[in-house]
Motif scaffolding. Structure first.
Motif, short mmCIF file in Angstrom:
data_model
loop_
_atom_site.label_atom_id
_atom_site.label_comp_id
_atom_site.label_asym_id
_atom_site.label_seq_id
_atom_site.Cartn_x
_atom_site.Cartn_y
_atom_site.Cartn_z
N TYR A 1 25.83 59.49 0.79
CA TYR A 1 26.45 58.37 0.06
C TYR A 1 25.44 57.41 -0.51
O TYR A 1 25.63 56.82 -1.55
CB TYR A 1 27.40 57.60 0.99
N THR B 1 39.98 55.70 -6.02
CA THR B 1 40.53 56.89 -5.39
C THR B 1 41.25 56.58 -4.09
O THR B 1 41.99 57.41 -3.58
CB THR B 1 39.40 57.89 -5.11
N GLU B 2 41.00 55.40 -3.55
CA GLU B 2 41.64 55.07 -2.29
C GLU B 2 43.13 54.77 -2.48
O GLU B 2 43.92 54.88 -1.57
CB GLU B 2 40.95 53.87 -1.65
N GLN C 1 39.15 63.10 -7.33
CA GLN C 1 39.01 63.58 -5.95
C GLN C 1 39.41 62.46 -5.01
O GLN C 1 39.03 61.33 -5.19
CB GLN C 1 37.57 64.01 -5.68
N ARG C 2 40.17 62.84 -4.00
CA ARG C 2 40.54 61.82 -3.01
C ARG C 2 39.28 61.40 -2.27
O ARG C 2 38.45 62.24 -1.92
CB ARG C 2 41.57 62.40 -2.06
N ALA C 3 39.16 60.11 -2.04
CA ALA C 3 37.95 59.59 -1.42
C ALA C 3 37.86 60.08 0.02
O ALA C 3 38.86 60.05 0.74
CB ALA C 3 37.96 58.08 -1.45
N PRO C 4 36.68 60.58 0.40
CA PRO C 4 36.54 60.99 1.79
C PRO C 4 36.61 59.77 2.70
O PRO C 4 36.03 58.73 2.39
CB PRO C 4 35.16 61.64 1.83
N LYS C 5 37.32 59.94 3.78
CA LYS C 5 37.48 58.78 4.68
C LYS C 5 36.22 58.64 5.54
O LYS C 5 35.76 59.62 6.14
CB LYS C 5 38.70 58.97 5.56
N VAL C 6 35.70 57.44 5.59
CA VAL C 6 34.53 57.20 6.42
C VAL C 6 35.01 57.09 7.87
O VAL C 6 35.91 56.30 8.17
CB VAL C 6 33.83 55.89 5.99
#
Lengths: 293, 402
Positions: free
Chosen positions: A63, A79-80, B235-240
């Motif tokens: 990241y 995107t969230e 793209q769906r945001a990867p969850k932290v």
């Protein structure tokens, strides 16, 4: 609310000012990383800083390795949350324009249409912000022919101004059986030939008007750039005769978009900076292609 | 149209009938005029006259090739019309001698002209007819240069002259509006721009015309993309991850080589601290992370002047007079050393005016030179006083060189 917006805007500008420095640092790190990977000596101009930079490189992950630019920041959290779009027209719209907006409402999932009435832009933006809309789309016309589309991302921008050409609406096609019904599923997107930096930016703006689709969605929306005119097409497909045979069926409106301005702010901000403006009367305009090859 | 009147109809009928024998190909025996309108009657006449004209043309050509046949023709048919009589007379006269020739008509010229007209293709008739002039035939000999006697050079010259004349005329004639430069709509004829292909320079590429090919090519792209499954979706945001991942304990399924008693013994020894436990890879990472975190915490604490605990409340109140009115906080954190906080003038204790060579003004440079000179002079004077007073010149030359 007002103070909060001002504070957010200030923070945004501050981050923007840091961008140049970050970019510089990233370039340095990239050079060092390359040298290490290829087993070459570290470039002489970086030898003094190498130790510190190397430590930073070790600490980086996926990241943080690539600097997030400010431009990405506007869409960083897009995107969230699913996009929520408000559609409206210029004042006193004609019948064809209202029909066109109706169709656009079905093109963008999760869009709401609003009668413009006598509202001013400031009010619209304010109420959009209060209701957490992510985008505002304004459609303009000339004598019943839609000729302008403004896409404004909220809360901070950017605002993209498009010209519309060759608009064919579903209402224009009288044969109801041939065009079929409009599906409500989230569409897959095809963005073709947005190769330049500006093209990438435009693609981002257009892309984030649509929510994440399911993988098996049969609805396709295409933005294909050809010599700076972006063709919008809307299809559904079916694989009836095996996996290799695709039957495309065009539904919904079709038109060509031409980008002429991107503003680093929302529509109502007259003071906002222009990120890019089309200069059609420059001698080099003919030769250059801004969005892709 | 005259055909509308009954007389005209009669007349045309008569003409049609009289022409009938000369046009065998005509489908009609007579002109049908009763109950037909003008257009239909014209059509009938046209049907008859077209082949007739063609045959006439052919006839004329034939006579051109063999002029003696004309005589035969007139000998057989005799003269009917007045015109024909005239022609016959003329021809007869011409045959008797060259008496027909007067200053107007020259038989030779006529022949030449006829050859010119009909000798080549039939198609060239239109063009050559326009250029026929009276002078071509009826000009006295004196004025006309005899073309047969001209030399090749003169012929060439004549040609060039003609060309020059033509070009000059073209140049003098008023230009077409398209060639006149800038023009407004009021200055050119109405709707004249519609007839001209105007050349515009467009800096903007025109919007594409959507043809079937364009649509087909677009659909090809789409089909290809679908087959590849290559979409540009968001793209769906990867969850932290918020919580640390659970540590999975490694299970060892080998048979233990140690006895249970020994294991307990080791555990006890570790707990009591007699023997240090062996460090695993995970532990090392943890240690490094905690070190880093400690360092970070130290820096953060320094920012708050190590006041992490709230100040204790002072119980007994007492009045002190010799304290400042405001308890000012230091700007710099406590943890920063004093050496790093020194102002530049504290660090550098030299003379104030320090300038780079390229920063100096003219006055500065003069001043510096004067100073240098003064210094040198003083030193030199001292030297001179110290040494023998015989060699002042050598020292001076040295100074100049420097």
């Amino acid at each position: 609310m007002l103070r909060r917006n001002i504070r957010l805007r200030r923070e945004y500008l501050y981050r923007k000012s840091l961008e140049g420095k970050e970019r510089l640092l990233y370039e340095k790190k990239r050079k060092i990383r390359e040298a290490l990977e290829d087993g070459k000596p570290i470039p002489t101009e970086l030898r003094n800083e190498e130790a510190a930079l190397r430590q930073e490189i070790d600490l980086e992950d996926d990241y943080t390795a690539v600097p997030r630019s400010l431009i990405d920041d506007e869409y960083a959290k897009a995107t969230e949350r699913e996009p929520k779009i408000l559609l409206t027209t210029s004042r006193d719209p004609s019948q064809p324009l209202t029909q066109f907006t109706k169709e656009l409402k079905f093109v963008f999932p999760n869009a709401e249409r609003m009668n413009r009435g006598g509202q001013i832009i400031n009010e619209i933006i304010e109420s959009c912000r209060a209701r957490e809309f992510t985008d505002l789309i304004l459609v303009h016309e000339h004598r019943g022919v839609p000729d302008g589309l403004i896409v404004c991302h909220l809360p901070f921008g950017p605002t993209a101004y498009f010209g519309l050409h060759n608009v064919v609406t579903r209402h224009d096609i009288k044969d109801k059986n041939s065009i079929g019904t409009m599906p409500g599923a989230n569409p897959h997107l095809i963005l073709n030939n947005f190769t330049t930096k500006l093209g990438d930016r435009t693609a981002t703006i257009l892309k984030h008007l649509f929510p994440v689709p399911k993988p098996d969605s049969k609805r396709i929306i295409t933005f294909a750039n050809q010599s700076d005119y972006i063709s919008f097409r809307h299809h559904v497909y079916d694989k009836q005769g095996g996996p290799k045979s695709i039957e495309l069926k065009e539904i919904g409106p079709r038109f060509e978009l031409r980008l002429y301005q991107i503003k680093l702010g929302t529509v109502e901000q007259k003071e906002a900076q222009n990120e890019w403006v089309l200069r059609p009367y420059m001698n080099t305009t003919k030769k250059r292609k801004f969005l892709g090859d | 149209m005259g055909i509308g009147f009954p007389f005209a109809r009669l007349a045309s009928q008569h003409l049609f009938a009289s022409l009938k024998p000369y046009s065998p190909k005509s489908p009609f025996d007579q002109l049908h005029s009763d109950g037909f309108d003008a257009e239909q009657i014209w059509q009938q006449i046209d049907l008859q006259s077209q082949p007739l004209i063609n045959t006439l043309k052919r006839e004329i050509k034939r006579y051109e090739d063999k002029p003696e046949q004309i005589l035969k023709l007139f000998g057989v048919s005799g003269a009917n019309g007045v015109l024909e009589k005239d022609v016959k007379e003329n021809v007869d006269l011409g045959l008797e001698g060259e008496k027909v020739e007067d200053e107007f008509l020259k038989i030779k010229d006529l022949e030449k002209y006829l050859l010119l007209m009909y000798g080549g293709d039939g198609g060239s008739e239109d063009g050559s007819e326009d250029n026929i002039r009276y002078e071509d035939f009826y000009v006295p000999d004196k004025k006309r240069p005899n073309k047969g006697n001209l030399s090749t050079y003169e012929k060439e010259r004549e040609k060039i002259q003609a060309k020059i004349k033509q070009m000059e005329a073209e140049n003098l004639a008023p230009k077409d509006w398209t060639m006149q430069g800038e023009i407004s709509a009021s200055k050119r004829p109405v709707d004249s721009a519609l007839e001209v292909d105007l050349d515009f320079e467009h800096n903007i590429r025109p919007p594409p015309v959507i043809t079937e090919e364009v649509t087909a090519s677009l659909e090809d792209i789409i089909k290809k993309r679908i087959l590849e499954g290559h979409f540009d979706d968001v793209q769906r945001a990867p969850k932290v991850p918020t919580a640390a991942p659970k540590e999975t304990k490694e299970l060892d399924d080998n048979k233990s080589k140690k006895g249970l008693a020994e294991i307990y013994e080791e555990e006890y020894a570790q707990q009591t601290g007699f023997v240090a436990a062996p460090l695993s890879f995970n532990d090392e990472l943890k240690k490094e992370a905690s070190n880093l975190f400690k360092r970070l915490c130290l820096k953060l604490d320094a920012l708050s002047h190590f006041h992490f605990a709230p100040k204790p409340v002072i119980e007994d109140m007492s009045i002190q007079t010799n304290v400042p009115a405001l308890a000012m906080e230091e700007i710099a954190p406590v943890a920063v050393s004093d050496a790093a906080m020194l102002a530049p003038e504290e660090v550098f204790s030299g003379k104030k005016d320090i300038k780079e060579a390229n920063e100096l003004t003219k006055e500065d440079r003069k001043k510096r030179r004067a100073k240098k000179k003064r210094k040198y002079k003083a030193v030199n004077a001292k030297k001179v006083a110290d040494r023998a007073p015989e060699k002042p010149s050598q020292a001076l030359t040295e100074g100049k060189e420097q």
